[in-house]
Scaffold this active site. Structure first.
Site, PDB file in Angstrom:
ATOM      1  N   ARG A  38      98.734  49.857  43.003  1.00 43.55           N
ATOM      2  CA  ARG A  38      97.602  50.208  43.875  1.00 43.55           C
ATOM      3  C   ARG A  38      96.505  50.967  43.134  1.00 43.55           C
ATOM      4  O   ARG A  38      95.855  51.834  43.698  1.00 43.55           O
ATOM      5  CB  ARG A  38      98.051  51.054  45.071  1.00 43.55           C
ATOM      6  N   ARG A  42      91.734  52.500  47.878  1.00 41.76           N
ATOM      7  CA  ARG A  42      90.890  53.501  48.536  1.00 41.76           C
ATOM      8  C   ARG A  42      90.693  54.802  47.776  1.00 41.76           C
ATOM      9  O   ARG A  42      89.810  55.573  48.117  1.00 41.76           O
ATOM     10  CB  ARG A  42      91.427  53.782  49.943  1.00 41.76           C
ATOM     11  N   ARG A  51      84.427  47.957  50.494  1.00 45.55           N
ATOM     12  CA  ARG A  51      85.089  47.827  51.799  1.00 45.55           C
ATOM     13  C   ARG A  51      84.185  48.209  52.968  1.00 45.55           C
ATOM     14  O   ARG A  51      84.451  47.837  54.109  1.00 45.55           O
ATOM     15  CB  ARG A  51      86.377  48.643  51.810  1.00 45.55           C
ATOM     16  N   ASP A  87      97.537  40.395  48.424  1.00 45.93           N
ATOM     17  CA  ASP A  87      98.551  41.073  49.225  1.00 45.93           C
ATOM     18  C   ASP A  87      99.818  40.240  49.257  1.00 45.93           C
ATOM     19  O   ASP A  87      99.771  39.027  49.034  1.00 45.93           O
ATOM     20  CB  ASP A  87      98.061  41.333  50.650  1.00 45.93           C
ATOM     21  N   TYR A 161     108.505  41.797  57.187  1.00 46.89           N
ATOM     22  CA  TYR A 161     107.256  41.823  57.967  1.00 46.89           C
ATOM     23  C   TYR A 161     107.231  40.709  59.009  1.00 46.89           C
ATOM     24  O   TYR A 161     106.826  40.916  60.156  1.00 46.89           O
ATOM     25  CB  TYR A 161     106.034  41.698  57.043  1.00 46.89           C
TER      26      TYR A 161
HETATM   27  O1  CP3 Z   1      96.040  47.687  42.779  1.00 41.68           O
HETATM   28  C1  CP3 Z   1      97.002  47.008  43.198  1.00 41.68           C
HETATM   29  O2  CP3 Z   1      98.201  47.385  43.172  1.00 41.68           O
HETATM   30  C2  CP3 Z   1      96.706  45.573  43.612  1.00 41.68           C
HETATM   31  C3  CP3 Z   1      96.679  45.230  44.927  1.00 41.68           C
HETATM   32  C4  CP3 Z   1      97.828  45.267  45.926  1.00 41.68           C
HETATM   33  C5  CP3 Z   1      97.586  45.560  47.282  1.00 41.68           C
HETATM   34  N1  CP3 Z   1      98.706  45.295  47.990  1.00 41.68           N
HETATM   35  C6  CP3 Z   1      96.289  46.027  47.767  1.00 41.68           C
HETATM   36  C7  CP3 Z   1      96.189  46.603  49.111  1.00 41.68           C
HETATM   37  C8  CP3 Z   1      99.158  44.891  45.823  1.00 41.68           C
HETATM   38  C9  CP3 Z   1      99.939  44.523  44.583  1.00 41.68           C
HETATM   39  C10 CP3 Z   1      99.701  44.892  47.148  1.00 41.68           C
HETATM   40  C11 CP3 Z   1     101.057  44.461  47.480  1.00 41.68           C
HETATM   41  C12 CP3 Z   1     101.626  44.897  48.745  1.00 41.68           C
HETATM   42  N2  CP3 Z   1     101.092  44.761  50.003  1.00 41.68           N
HETATM   43  C13 CP3 Z   1     102.913  45.430  48.891  1.00 41.68           C
HETATM   44  C14 CP3 Z   1     103.870  45.636  47.761  1.00 41.68           C
HETATM   45  C15 CP3 Z   1     103.488  46.852  47.013  1.00 41.68           C
HETATM   46  C16 CP3 Z   1     103.975  48.117  47.644  1.00 41.68           C
HETATM   47  O3  CP3 Z   1     103.135  48.943  47.983  1.00 41.68           O
HETATM   48  O4  CP3 Z   1     105.200  48.281  47.727  1.00 41.68           O
HETATM   49  C17 CP3 Z   1     103.129  45.688  50.237  1.00 41.68           C
HETATM   50  C18 CP3 Z   1     104.361  46.307  50.866  1.00 41.68           C
HETATM   51  C19 CP3 Z   1     101.975  45.246  50.940  1.00 41.68           C
HETATM   52  C20 CP3 Z   1     101.714  45.275  52.390  1.00 41.68           C
HETATM   53  C21 CP3 Z   1     100.536  46.152  52.652  1.00 41.68           C
HETATM   54  N3  CP3 Z   1      99.227  45.733  52.527  1.00 41.68           N
HETATM   55  C22 CP3 Z   1     100.503  47.533  52.968  1.00 41.68           C
HETATM   56  C23 CP3 Z   1     101.729  48.387  53.179  1.00 41.68           C
HETATM   57  C24 CP3 Z   1      99.155  47.933  53.011  1.00 41.68           C
HETATM   58  C25 CP3 Z   1      98.587  49.314  53.181  1.00 41.68           C
HETATM   59  C26 CP3 Z   1      98.160  49.652  54.551  1.00 41.68           C
HETATM   60  C27 CP3 Z   1      97.266  50.886  54.509  1.00 41.68           C
HETATM   61  O5  CP3 Z   1      96.127  50.778  54.930  1.00 41.68           O
HETATM   62  O6  CP3 Z   1      97.728  51.929  54.024  1.00 41.68           O
HETATM   63  C28 CP3 Z   1      98.372  46.790  52.762  1.00 41.68           C
HETATM   64  C29 CP3 Z   1      96.912  46.737  52.658  1.00 41.68           C
HETATM   65  C30 CP3 Z   1      96.413  46.946  51.290  1.00 41.68           C
HETATM   66  N4  CP3 Z   1      96.866  46.221  50.237  1.00 41.68           N
HETATM   67  C31 CP3 Z   1      95.396  47.835  50.854  1.00 41.68           C
HETATM   68  C32 CP3 Z   1      95.249  47.625  49.493  1.00 41.68           C
HETATM   69  C33 CP3 Z   1      94.267  48.281  48.560  1.00 41.68           C
HETATM   70  C34 CP3 Z   1      94.581  48.778  51.726  1.00 41.68           C
HETATM   71  C35 CP3 Z   1      93.528  47.926  52.328  1.00 41.68           C
HETATM   72  C36 CP3 Z   1      92.257  48.641  52.748  1.00 41.68           C
HETATM   73  O7  CP3 Z   1      92.212  49.114  53.895  1.00 41.68           O
HETATM   74  O8  CP3 Z   1      91.298  48.664  51.963  1.00 41.68           O
END
Ligand code: CP3
Length: 368
Positions: A38, A42, A51, A87, A161
């Protein structure tokens, strides 16, 4: 894989001589590689600025935007690898499963999987389904100064999920299916494994230098259940990706008791370790010859620098100069993290991390 295969792979893939890829392969290199899960997100003002104008889905579905946010942390921090901005639910979304990614929550599934018939909602993934992802990879492979890590969600985590309908604490519906209807469970896992493999294969064919399989929530399982219900499907994916000649990182959260299984039988080149397990203990659980990635406590970056600095040094000390250590957080960057702190972490790891080439020293400790 034979040495000849490795040589062939090395000669065709960009960034194969980078510290990150060499560390994944247990080969000597000149500094400890560091990147953050990540790292794009944000915590960065430049990400939040994008965003403000686009939804998360728009960013993921627009190759120029997805490539731009992937590049942001590389420019800012000088990390040793980039991770594709996408994602874990993107492939199933592309197959028509309605999933909304709710800010602050995560993926929420419109119609959760509840009957055997729901399996038919998962047809095999074709490259055209995710052309926007593959186009993002192509842009990045052209523009990045460091290796690109492709990724996908592992079948268990994606299934959780689909079945729960969103994030869960107990995974009770998922486990009810797993224990109660084992044949259906395995059919679901096989379909998801096929989708995951197709997604990773596409990313590697477009030039990704390595892949990370995220089984983020596998730590919810008893080790015996992990081995019986989950590992064969993840193993299948990792074995097939290994044949493509790129290193494979296998990661989950709360997986202290699963670390050995996650790398068993050569399934992974590197295992991601979360912050709950001291790296020296993880080393004893992960088979020799398999690398480790981690494992700074992400929340420690919210505290004063002195504490972060000590913990970074502790991780480096525990890694003990191993050629196959990749520095990372134990899980993703928390949105409240000050990027200046991550910058100092990168600089400290680059300045003080040491890599020892112990080849030829047999089992002798480095200092005698
Ligand atoms: O920089 C990176 O790591 C690359 C991008 C990345 C994202 N999601 C961006 C993201 C990666 C590799 C993921 C994978 C992902 N998505 C996982 C596996 C990684 C982990 O954290 O264990 C999981 C479980 C998800 C599912 C998911 N998508 C979650 C739990 C969330 C966060 C929700 C939140 O708002 O806190 C997302 C959304 C997400 N994926 C965001 C980002 C940057 C936030 C989106 C935003 O509002 O801008």
């Amino acid at each position: 894989m034979s040495a000849t295969d490795l040589d062939t792979a090395a000669s065709v893939r960009p960034h194969d001589d980078s510290p990150f890829v060499r560390a994944c392969r247990g080969l000597p290199h000149d500094h400890v590689p560091v990147w953050f899960m990540r790292q794009a997100g944000r915590a960065l003002a430049e990400y939040r600025a994008i965003r403000e104008r686009h939804t998360f889905e728009e960013v993921v579905h627009t190759p120029e935007l997805a490539a731009e946010v992937t590049l942001q942390p590389v420019r800012r921090y000088g990390v040793d690898a980039a991770i594709l901005f996408s994602d874990i639910v993107t492939p199933v979304q592309a197959l028509g499963v309605g999933v909304e990614i709710k800010p602050g929550v995560g993926p929420v599934v419109e119609r959760p999987f509840r009957t055997t018939g729901d399996l038919d909602r998962l047809r095999p993934l074709e490259p055209d389904d995710v052309d926007f992802v593959l186009d993002t990879v192509s842009i990045l492979v052209r523009e990045l100064p460091v290796p690109l890590i492709g990724f996908a969600g592992a079948p268990f985590t994606v299934a959780s999920y689909l079945i729960e309908g969103g994030p869960s604490k107990s995974y009770s519906r998922t486990k009810a299916l797993m224990y109660g209807e084992e044949p259906t469970w395995h059919r679901l896992m096989e379909r998801l494994a096929g989708i995951t493999l197709a997604s990773l294969t596409g990313q590697v064919e477009r030039g990704a230098s390595a892949v990370q399989l995220f089984d983020s929530w596998a730590g919810a399982l008893h080790p015996d259940d992990y081995v019986r219900y989950v590992l064969p499907h993840s193993r299948h994916i990792l074995d097939e990706v290994g044949a493509l000649g790129v290193p494979r990182i296998h990661f989950g959260v709360g997986t202290g008791e699963l670390l050995g299984a996650m790398a068993a039988g050569g399934a992974a080149d590197v295992v991601g370790v979360d912050w709950r397990v001291p790296l020296a203990a993880a080393r004893r659980r992960i088979p020799t010859g398999v690398g480790m990635q981690g494992n700074l406590e992400p929340a420690s970056c919210l505290g004063p620098w002195e504490g972060v600095e000590q913990r970074v040094r502790d991780v480096l000390t525990a890694a003990d100069g191993a050629v196959d250590h990749i520095f990372n957080l134990g899980h993703g960057v928390l949105p409240a993290t000050d990027p200046a702190v991550l910058q100092r972490v990168v600089d400290l790891v680059h300045r003080e991390g040491r890599v020892e080439d112990r080849r030829g020293r047999g089992a002798e400790p480095a200092d005698g």
